[in-house]
Design a protein around this motif. Sequence first.
Motif, PDB file in Angstrom:
ATOM      1  N   GLY A  71       0.821  -1.213   0.000  1.00 39.57           N
ATOM      2  CA  GLY A  71       0.000   0.000   0.000  1.00 39.57           C
ATOM      3  C   GLY A  71       0.847   1.253   0.000  1.00 39.57           C
ATOM      4  N   PRO A  72       0.200   2.394  -0.043  1.00 39.29           N
ATOM      5  CA  PRO A  72       0.943   3.654  -0.043  1.00 39.29           C
ATOM      6  C   PRO A  72       1.658   3.866   1.291  1.00 39.29           C
ATOM      7  CG  PRO A  72      -1.409   4.061   0.135  1.00 39.29           C
ATOM      8  CD  PRO A  72      -1.244   2.595  -0.088  1.00 39.29           C
ATOM      9  N   GLN A  73       2.811   4.493   1.231  1.00 41.54           N
ATOM     10  CA  GLN A  73       3.556   4.805   2.440  1.00 41.54           C
ATOM     11  C   GLN A  73       2.983   6.073   3.074  1.00 41.54           C
ATOM     12  OE1 GLN A  73       7.501   5.083   0.618  1.00 41.54           O
ATOM     13  NE2 GLN A  73       8.133   3.487   2.054  1.00 41.54           N
ATOM     14  N   PRO A  74       2.878   6.093   4.388  1.00 41.24           N
ATOM     15  CA  PRO A  74       2.469   7.348   5.039  1.00 41.24           C
ATOM     16  C   PRO A  74       3.501   8.441   4.754  1.00 41.24           C
ATOM     17  CG  PRO A  74       2.277   5.500   6.548  1.00 41.24           C
ATOM     18  CD  PRO A  74       3.007   4.995   5.335  1.00 41.24           C
ATOM     19  N   PHE A  75       3.038   9.636   4.527  1.00 42.14           N
ATOM     20  CA  PHE A  75       3.916  10.747   4.157  1.00 42.14           C
ATOM     21  C   PHE A  75       4.992  10.979   5.216  1.00 42.14           C
ATOM     22  CE2 PHE A  75       4.790  15.390   3.744  1.00 42.14           C
ATOM     23  CZ  PHE A  75       5.419  15.323   2.518  1.00 42.14           C
ATOM     24  N   GLY A  76       4.616  10.898   6.491  1.00 43.52           N
ATOM     25  CA  GLY A  76       5.579  11.100   7.571  1.00 43.52           C
ATOM     26  C   GLY A  76       6.707  10.091   7.507  1.00 43.52           C
ATOM     27  N   ASP A  77       6.385   8.835   7.187  1.00 45.89           N
ATOM     28  CA  ASP A  77       7.413   7.806   7.045  1.00 45.89           C
ATOM     29  C   ASP A  77       8.374   8.137   5.905  1.00 45.89           C
ATOM     30  OD1 ASP A  77       6.103   6.524   9.091  1.00 45.89           O
ATOM     31  OD2 ASP A  77       5.385   4.845   7.855  1.00 45.89           O
ATOM     32  N   CYS A  78       7.831   8.675   4.823  1.00 47.62           N
ATOM     33  CA  CYS A  78       8.676   9.058   3.689  1.00 47.62           C
ATOM     34  C   CYS A  78       9.633  10.179   4.085  1.00 47.62           C
ATOM     35  CB  CYS A  78       7.815   9.512   2.508  1.00 47.62           C
ATOM     36  SG  CYS A  78       6.845   8.195   1.761  1.00 47.62           S
ATOM     37  N   LEU A  79       9.139  11.152   4.850  1.00 48.33           N
ATOM     38  CA  LEU A  79      10.006  12.243   5.296  1.00 48.33           C
ATOM     39  C   LEU A  79      11.109  11.730   6.216  1.00 48.33           C
ATOM     40  CD1 LEU A  79       7.436  15.103   5.974  1.00 48.33           C
ATOM     41  CD2 LEU A  79       9.034  14.901   4.067  1.00 48.33           C
ATOM     42  N   GLU A  80      10.744  10.839   7.125  1.00 46.68           N
ATOM     43  CA  GLU A  80      11.744  10.272   8.036  1.00 46.68           C
ATOM     44  C   GLU A  80      12.794   9.473   7.267  1.00 46.68           C
ATOM     45  OE1 GLU A  80      12.224  10.972  11.249  1.00 46.68           O
ATOM     46  OE2 GLU A  80      10.576  12.389  10.978  1.00 46.68           O
ATOM     47  N   ALA A  81      12.371   8.698   6.288  1.00 44.98           N
ATOM     48  CA  ALA A  81      13.312   7.931   5.468  1.00 44.98           C
ATOM     49  C   ALA A  81      14.240   8.875   4.700  1.00 44.98           C
ATOM     50  CB  ALA A  81      12.566   7.013   4.512  1.00 44.98           C
ATOM     51  N   ALA A  82      13.703   9.982   4.214  1.00 50.73           N
ATOM     52  CA  ALA A  82      14.518  10.956   3.485  1.00 50.73           C
ATOM     53  C   ALA A  82      15.539  11.596   4.411  1.00 50.73           C
ATOM     54  CB  ALA A  82      13.625  12.018   2.845  1.00 50.73           C
ATOM     55  N   LYS A  83      15.134  11.911   5.637  1.00 51.77           N
ATOM     56  CA  LYS A  83      16.061  12.519   6.594  1.00 51.77           C
ATOM     57  C   LYS A  83      17.197  11.555   6.952  1.00 51.77           C
ATOM     58  CE  LYS A  83      12.725  15.546   8.832  1.00 51.77           C
ATOM     59  NZ  LYS A  83      11.947  15.764  10.072  1.00 51.77           N
ATOM     60  N   ALA A  84      16.884  10.263   7.051  1.00 51.87           N
ATOM     61  CA  ALA A  84      17.874   9.262   7.423  1.00 51.87           C
ATOM     62  C   ALA A  84      18.795   8.890   6.261  1.00 51.87           C
ATOM     63  CB  ALA A  84      17.167   8.005   7.940  1.00 51.87           C
ATOM     64  N   SER A  85      18.378   9.176   5.067  1.00 52.33           N
ATOM     65  CA  SER A  85      19.143   8.826   3.876  1.00 52.33           C
ATOM     66  C   SER A  85      20.357   9.747   3.737  1.00 52.33           C
ATOM     67  CB  SER A  85      18.233   8.984   2.648  1.00 52.33           C
ATOM     68  OG  SER A  85      18.992   9.093   1.471  1.00 52.33           O
ATOM     69  N   PRO A  86      21.442   9.241   3.153  1.00 53.31           N
ATOM     70  CA  PRO A  86      22.584  10.133   2.907  1.00 53.31           C
ATOM     71  C   PRO A  86      22.245  11.235   1.901  1.00 53.31           C
ATOM     72  CG  PRO A  86      22.961   7.979   1.896  1.00 53.31           C
ATOM     73  CD  PRO A  86      21.711   7.883   2.718  1.00 53.31           C
ATOM     74  N   TRP A  87      21.166  11.030   1.149  1.00 51.66           N
ATOM     75  CA  TRP A  87      20.753  12.037   0.164  1.00 51.66           C
ATOM     76  C   TRP A  87      19.928  13.131   0.800  1.00 51.66           C
ATOM     77  CZ3 TRP A  87      22.899  11.967  -4.492  1.00 51.66           C
ATOM     78  CH2 TRP A  87      23.490  10.790  -4.920  1.00 51.66           C
ATOM     79  N   SER A  88      19.370  12.880   1.969  1.00 45.95           N
ATOM     80  CA  SER A  88      18.551  13.836   2.698  1.00 45.95           C
ATOM     81  C   SER A  88      17.305  14.207   1.889  1.00 45.95           C
ATOM     82  CB  SER A  88      19.355  15.083   3.059  1.00 45.95           C
ATOM     83  OG  SER A  88      18.637  15.891   3.942  1.00 45.95           O
ATOM     84  N   LEU A  89      16.649  15.233   2.314  1.00 45.47           N
ATOM     85  CA  LEU A  89      15.416  15.687   1.679  1.00 45.47           C
ATOM     86  C   LEU A  89      15.752  16.700   0.598  1.00 45.47           C
ATOM     87  CD1 LEU A  89      12.319  15.565   1.792  1.00 45.47           C
ATOM     88  CD2 LEU A  89      12.384  17.418   3.445  1.00 45.47           C
ATOM     89  N   ALA A  90      15.116  16.593  -0.550  1.00 44.76           N
ATOM     90  CA  ALA A  90      15.385  17.492  -1.663  1.00 44.76           C
ATOM     91  C   ALA A  90      14.113  18.231  -2.051  1.00 44.76           C
ATOM     92  CB  ALA A  90      15.906  16.700  -2.863  1.00 44.76           C
ATOM     93  N   LEU A  91      14.297  19.357  -2.684  1.00 41.13           N
ATOM     94  CA  LEU A  91      13.184  20.175  -3.141  1.00 41.13           C
ATOM     95  C   LEU A  91      13.300  20.346  -4.647  1.00 41.13           C
ATOM     96  CD1 LEU A  91      10.819  22.189  -2.579  1.00 41.13           C
ATOM     97  CD2 LEU A  91      12.568  23.949  -2.366  1.00 41.13           C
ATOM     98  N   ALA A  92      12.219  20.109  -5.344  1.00 40.54           N
ATOM     99  CA  ALA A  92      12.193  20.333  -6.785  1.00 40.54           C
ATOM    100  C   ALA A  92      11.453  21.633  -7.047  1.00 40.54           C
ATOM    101  CB  ALA A  92      11.484  19.185  -7.496  1.00 40.54           C
ATOM    102  N   ALA A  93      11.952  22.432  -7.951  1.00 39.99           N
ATOM    103  CA  ALA A  93      11.321  23.702  -8.289  1.00 39.99           C
ATOM    104  C   ALA A  93      11.082  23.741  -9.795  1.00 39.99           C
ATOM    105  CB  ALA A  93      12.196  24.871  -7.858  1.00 39.99           C
ATOM    106  N   GLU A  94      10.005  24.369 -10.166  1.00 43.13           N
ATOM    107  CA  GLU A  94       9.655  24.460 -11.582  1.00 43.13           C
ATOM    108  C   GLU A  94       9.675  25.917 -12.006  1.00 43.13           C
ATOM    109  OE1 GLU A  94       5.946  23.344 -14.569  1.00 43.13           O
ATOM    110  OE2 GLU A  94       5.633  23.347 -12.420  1.00 43.13           O
ATOM    111  N   PHE A  95      10.240  26.168 -13.135  1.00 45.78           N
ATOM    112  CA  PHE A  95      10.236  27.512 -13.701  1.00 45.78           C
ATOM    113  C   PHE A  95       9.220  27.537 -14.832  1.00 45.78           C
ATOM    114  CE2 PHE A  95      11.651  30.608 -16.826  1.00 45.78           C
ATOM    115  CZ  PHE A  95      11.728  31.741 -16.026  1.00 45.78           C
ATOM    116  N   LYS A  96       8.227  28.386 -14.705  1.00 46.68           N
ATOM    117  CA  LYS A  96       7.186  28.478 -15.732  1.00 46.68           C
ATOM    118  C   LYS A  96       7.101  29.905 -16.244  1.00 46.68           C
ATOM    119  CE  LYS A  96       3.241  26.452 -15.260  1.00 46.68           C
ATOM    120  NZ  LYS A  96       1.973  25.917 -14.809  1.00 46.68           N
TER     121      LYS A  96
END
Length: 123
Positions: A71-96
Amino acid sequence: RPWLSGAAAAAMDEDAEDRGHLHGFGDAAAKPTRLQQIVIQREKDVAEAKAQRSLGELEALAKAFSEEFGGPQPFGDCLEAAKASPWSLALAAEFKRASPSKGDINADLNAAEQALQYTKFGA
């Protein structure tokens, strides 16, 4: 609203108060904006998709998918996994420079300069 028909007209009648702004507030002379045209087409697409498969079929497909892939992962779990990852949390930005519903946003803006501004703030 001569430009509305079928499911779109029925949907507007059902909840006109909540969605009237999407259809020109019932003004028969109103020409649909680009955003209204998008909404009208989406309503047609949804009605067509609903006609192709029943709710029961969709629920069975969703259940089979979840059983196979989980099933889908809870959003909070995804954030925690991102924080624990060596890649950390990233932000994508769009230029329009333009929007389908609003047209030009800032056509003269330099994309490279704007991208540098985004990176200064973590994008």
